[in-house]
Design an enzyme around this catalytic site. Structure first.
Site, PDB file in Angstrom:
ATOM      1  N   ASP A 168      -9.819  -7.594   9.674  1.00 36.65           N
ATOM      2  CA  ASP A 168     -11.090  -7.282   9.008  1.00 36.65           C
ATOM      3  C   ASP A 168     -11.943  -8.524   8.752  1.00 36.65           C
ATOM      4  O   ASP A 168     -13.146  -8.439   8.560  1.00 36.65           O
ATOM      5  CB  ASP A 168     -10.850  -6.550   7.686  1.00 36.65           C
ATOM      6  CG  ASP A 168     -10.450  -5.107   7.907  1.00 36.65           C
ATOM      7  OD1 ASP A 168     -10.422  -4.680   9.086  1.00 36.65           O
ATOM      8  OD2 ASP A 168     -10.173  -4.405   6.928  1.00 36.65           O
ATOM      9  N   HIS A 226      -6.570  -5.239   0.125  1.00 41.03           N
ATOM     10  CA  HIS A 226      -7.384  -6.172   0.908  1.00 41.03           C
ATOM     11  C   HIS A 226      -7.680  -7.430   0.104  1.00 41.03           C
ATOM     12  O   HIS A 226      -8.826  -7.748  -0.191  1.00 41.03           O
ATOM     13  CB  HIS A 226      -8.656  -5.494   1.423  1.00 41.03           C
ATOM     14  CG  HIS A 226      -8.357  -4.454   2.459  1.00 41.03           C
ATOM     15  ND1 HIS A 226      -7.618  -3.330   2.163  1.00 41.03           N
ATOM     16  CD2 HIS A 226      -8.665  -4.364   3.770  1.00 41.03           C
ATOM     17  CE1 HIS A 226      -7.493  -2.599   3.265  1.00 41.03           C
ATOM     18  NE2 HIS A 226      -8.113  -3.200   4.249  1.00 41.03           N
ATOM     19  N   GLU A 259     -19.548   1.324  -5.363  1.00 45.66           N
ATOM     20  CA  GLU A 259     -18.537   0.777  -6.274  1.00 45.66           C
ATOM     21  C   GLU A 259     -19.093   0.435  -7.651  1.00 45.66           C
ATOM     22  O   GLU A 259     -18.380   0.519  -8.650  1.00 45.66           O
ATOM     23  CB  GLU A 259     -17.891  -0.468  -5.671  1.00 45.66           C
ATOM     24  CG  GLU A 259     -17.091  -0.209  -4.401  1.00 45.66           C
ATOM     25  CD  GLU A 259     -17.946  -0.144  -3.149  1.00 45.66           C
ATOM     26  OE1 GLU A 259     -19.156  -0.453  -3.226  1.00 45.66           O
ATOM     27  OE2 GLU A 259     -17.420   0.208  -2.080  1.00 45.66           O
ATOM     28  N   PHE A 284     -14.890  -5.567  -3.094  1.00 43.79           N
ATOM     29  CA  PHE A 284     -15.838  -4.652  -3.742  1.00 43.79           C
ATOM     30  C   PHE A 284     -15.514  -4.468  -5.223  1.00 43.79           C
ATOM     31  O   PHE A 284     -16.409  -4.395  -6.062  1.00 43.79           O
ATOM     32  CB  PHE A 284     -15.844  -3.308  -3.010  1.00 43.79           C
ATOM     33  CG  PHE A 284     -15.912  -3.453  -1.515  1.00 43.79           C
ATOM     34  CD1 PHE A 284     -16.764  -4.388  -0.938  1.00 43.79           C
ATOM     35  CD2 PHE A 284     -15.109  -2.694  -0.677  1.00 43.79           C
ATOM     36  CE1 PHE A 284     -16.815  -4.560   0.438  1.00 43.79           C
ATOM     37  CE2 PHE A 284     -15.156  -2.852   0.701  1.00 43.79           C
ATOM     38  CZ  PHE A 284     -16.003  -3.787   1.263  1.00 43.79           C
ATOM     39  N   ARG A 319      -1.418  -5.638   1.650  1.00 43.27           N
ATOM     40  CA  ARG A 319      -1.741  -4.749   2.758  1.00 43.27           C
ATOM     41  C   ARG A 319      -0.671  -4.768   3.857  1.00 43.27           C
ATOM     42  O   ARG A 319      -0.197  -3.728   4.294  1.00 43.27           O
ATOM     43  CB  ARG A 319      -3.091  -5.147   3.348  1.00 43.27           C
ATOM     44  CG  ARG A 319      -3.535  -4.330   4.541  1.00 43.27           C
ATOM     45  CD  ARG A 319      -4.887  -4.847   5.028  1.00 43.27           C
ATOM     46  NE  ARG A 319      -5.423  -4.100   6.158  1.00 43.27           N
ATOM     47  CZ  ARG A 319      -5.132  -4.350   7.419  1.00 43.27           C
ATOM     48  NH1 ARG A 319      -4.265  -5.294   7.721  1.00 43.27           N
ATOM     49  NH2 ARG A 319      -5.686  -3.646   8.396  1.00 43.27           N
ATOM     50  N   ARG A 361       0.836  -1.216   0.000  1.00 43.25           N
ATOM     51  CA  ARG A 361       0.000   0.000   0.000  1.00 43.25           C
ATOM     52  C   ARG A 361       0.866   1.259   0.000  1.00 43.25           C
ATOM     53  O   ARG A 361       0.502   2.271  -0.589  1.00 43.25           O
ATOM     54  CB  ARG A 361      -0.899   0.019   1.230  1.00 43.25           C
ATOM     55  CG  ARG A 361      -1.948  -1.059   1.209  1.00 43.25           C
ATOM     56  CD  ARG A 361      -2.971  -0.852   2.288  1.00 43.25           C
ATOM     57  NE  ARG A 361      -2.412  -1.020   3.629  1.00 43.25           N
ATOM     58  CZ  ARG A 361      -3.135  -0.931   4.724  1.00 43.25           C
ATOM     59  NH1 ARG A 361      -4.415  -0.638   4.652  1.00 43.25           N
ATOM     60  NH2 ARG A 361      -2.592  -1.114   5.913  1.00 43.25           N
TER      61      ARG A 361
END
Lengths: 315, 282
Positions: free
Chosen positions: A121, A113, A62, A87, A171, A14
């Site tokens: 998460d 992710h 999205e 998403f 991530r 990231r």
């Protein structure tokens, strides 16, 4: 001047996303970032802060963002759509297929992710199916860089590639494998360790784990070739065939469901051109769970030990 | 931004004749293909004719002219009218029309980008068109092309797709005043009346609350469409609700939802009747 990280350093991809976005914003004006309120999570925040005019904010919507990207691309501007894997690759999958891939739009989708690498998460955000869903769409280039440096090398290349591209953004902090002089080419695998007994074809975070397993095996007298298959589609067939021909078998390693991703892509190639014994290291057709990035791989069998065990079974 | 164009009686009469001819083409295409969406094609024909032959800035010599107003036919099932208009503009050959829904044809059931250059966006998967024009409008704003307008045409049933409301929210938020969404309110959808399947009324209040200026026009009157177009708030995205009759112009199809699709019942006798209604040689 773009700063690369040092080999062996633990870096989140990231951070590489944020760094290369800012760098490329200064370099060229022919692209914009489309965000769905997750720039803080994907790593795009530095661009939002330093180049706010380069960001189109769509809110938590999205499907609209993905179809709008098709409209943006119609004008010649390159949309870089960024959100979480679940998403971008699942919720808006049909929009990507119909509004981007089918009309062969010059659009890029970069998702964070992915895999189990979502940590606390948990399962709903753990995108274990993206390589499969994106690979199944005709004409889409699917990329899973091994580390932060390779991501920064790949990003300008995907901007230059005419057509739809999906690229993973890791991530958690992951060991840097490639030095600043690494070159990235779509569809070209990199041999990161030579070996003659067995080949591990790995992608993403699994490359560093495969190297670690190879090190352990070397101490036991087993010679392991490690291949970084950063492009899942189009796959580097020559490198797969070389592994099948020159070593005793292939272990694939991915932070993804064992179905439909890297393992399947390698098996499709080997089965047609030079059938080989294979083992698949990946998440064994199950959903993930909450946990830290250093806890989950062992639980789900995608750590260096799992790669080690698969290699032992093959030889 | 470009202003709405007024219309006179002579122009309206010319458009009316063009629309009649587009309906004739559409009926022949759908009957020949053995299936298609006649009711929905006929309801939106006048709006399409008004936009392509009067309101939109286009270049007949170059359908990809960069300065053109864009149109996304989100209700892609109305493609026979769209293709017939392209033929009249010289963008496809008249000879291609009867290939509609056939093998190895550019006359795909739903419009597909990369087949015919005049198509601005792939549609057919309902609910995506308004997102597309939002993307085009945002990109144009980024590129400083502030005169262009972006039209989307959707069905009334189509607004049941949740993505339509995401797109409505976005256009409202960014005050995309050069986005004009037309809802072809023929009050029917695939199965039954929209109000019975999943009621979306009141449209006006819903879209207004999303930041849109909403106007209603008779979707079969060029004078009314042009008059209403000139009254929009210049600062807001615009929703033009076109009140239309499903199956408009063909006596046995008008307001009869059995003609949402064609199919085997659309036989030669029905075609003869339809062409007679449209004043065409049978």
């Amino acid at each position: 001047m773009l700063d690369y990280w040092t080999v062996g350093e633990d870096v989140s991809v990231r951070d590489a996303f944020g760094r290369i976005l800012v760098h490329m914003a200064a370099e060229r004006s022919d692209w914009v970032l489309l965000d769905a309120d997750v720039a803080g999570g994907t790593g795009a925040k530095p661009l939002v802060t330093q180049y706010p005019d380069r960001v189109m904010q769509f809110g938590i919507a999205e499907q609209n963002m993905m179809a709008a990207a098709g409209g943006v691309a119609d004008t010649g501007l390159i949309p870089v759509v960024s959100t979480f894997g679940a998403f971008g690759c699942m919720r808006a999958h049909e929009q990507f297929r119909t509004a981007i891939a089918y009309p062969e739009r010059n659009a890029k989708l970069c998702c964070s992710h992915v895999g189990l690498d979502v940590g606390p998460d948990g399962a709903s955000a753990q995108m274990l199916e993206d390589l499969a869903t994106m690979r199944a769409i005709p004409g889409v280039v699917v990329i899973s860089p091994a580390d932060a440096n390779e991501f920064m090398k790949a990003f300008p290349v995907i901007l230059d590639h005419q057509g739809p591209v999906y690229m993973r953004i890791g991530r958690s902090p992951t060991p840097v494998v490639f030095a600043a002089d690494h070159t990235f080419e779509i569809g070209k695998a990199t041999r990161v360790r030579e070996g003659s007994d067995v080949t591990v074809i790995a992608t993403g975070v699994m490359v560093a784990r495969a190297l670690s397993a190879a090190e352990t095996l070397a101490a036991e007298g087993v010679s392991v070739r490690v291949v970084n298959m950063a492009t899942i589609k189009p796959i580097d067939m020559a490198e797969v065939i070389a592994a099948a021909v020159e070593t005793k078998g292939i272990v694939t390693a991915e932070d993804h469901n064992i179905f439909g991703g890297l393992g399947s892509a390698v098996a499709e190639c080997a089965a047609q051109h030079h059938p080989a014994k294979m083992k698949f290291v990946g998440v064994n057709d199950t959903f993930g769970k909450s946990g830290e990035h250093d806890e989950l791989p062992a639980m789900f069998g995608i750590d260096a030990k799992a790669v080690y065990a698969a290699c032992k079974e093959l030889i | 931004m470009r202003h709405a164009k007024p219309i006179d009686e002579a122009k309206a009469s010319e458009l009316s004749e063009l629309a009649r001819s587009v309906r004739v083409d559409s009926m022949r295409m759908i009957q020949h293909a053995g299936s298609g969406s006649p009711g929905s094609t006929l309801s939106v024909t006048d709006v399409l004719v008004w936009l392509y032959f009067h309101e939109m800035h286009i270049d007949r010599a170059d359908c990809r002219w960069n300065g053109r107003d864009r149109l996304v036919l989100s209700k892609g099932q109305a493609s026979p009218a769209y293709y017939s208009i392209f033929a009249k503009l010289g963008w496809v050959s008249e000879n291609e029309l009867m290939g509609y829904r056939g093998f190895e044809t550019r006359m795909q059931t739903h419009p597909e980008y990369n087949t015919i250059p005049a198509i601005d966006y792939t549609s057919g998967s309902l609910g995506m068109g308004l997102s597309a024009v939002n993307g085009m409008a945002l990109a144009a704003r980024y590129q400083g092309q502030n005169d262009l307008r972006f039209f989307c045409i959707m069905g009334d049933g189509e607004t049941q797709e949740g993505q339509v409301w995401e797109a409505a929210m976005t256009a409202g938020h960014y005050k995309l005043s050069n986005v004009i969404n037309v809802i072809d309110r023929n009050v029917f959808q695939g199965d039954r009346a929209c109000a019975d399947v999943m009621d979306q009324e009141p449209y006006a209040e819903k879209w207004q609350s999303f930041g849109w200026d909403v106007k209603v026009a008779d979707g079969h009157s060029y004078e009314d469409l042009a008059r209403v177009m000139a009254t929009f708030d210049p600062a807001k995205p615009k929703l033009l609700i076109a009140d239309t009759v499903k199956g408009k112009g063909v006596s046995f199809m008008e307001a009869d939802n059995a003609w949402h699709t064609g199919g085997p019942k659309f036989d030669q006798a029905h075609l003869t009747q339809a062409l007679q209604d449209l004043g065409a040689p049978t």
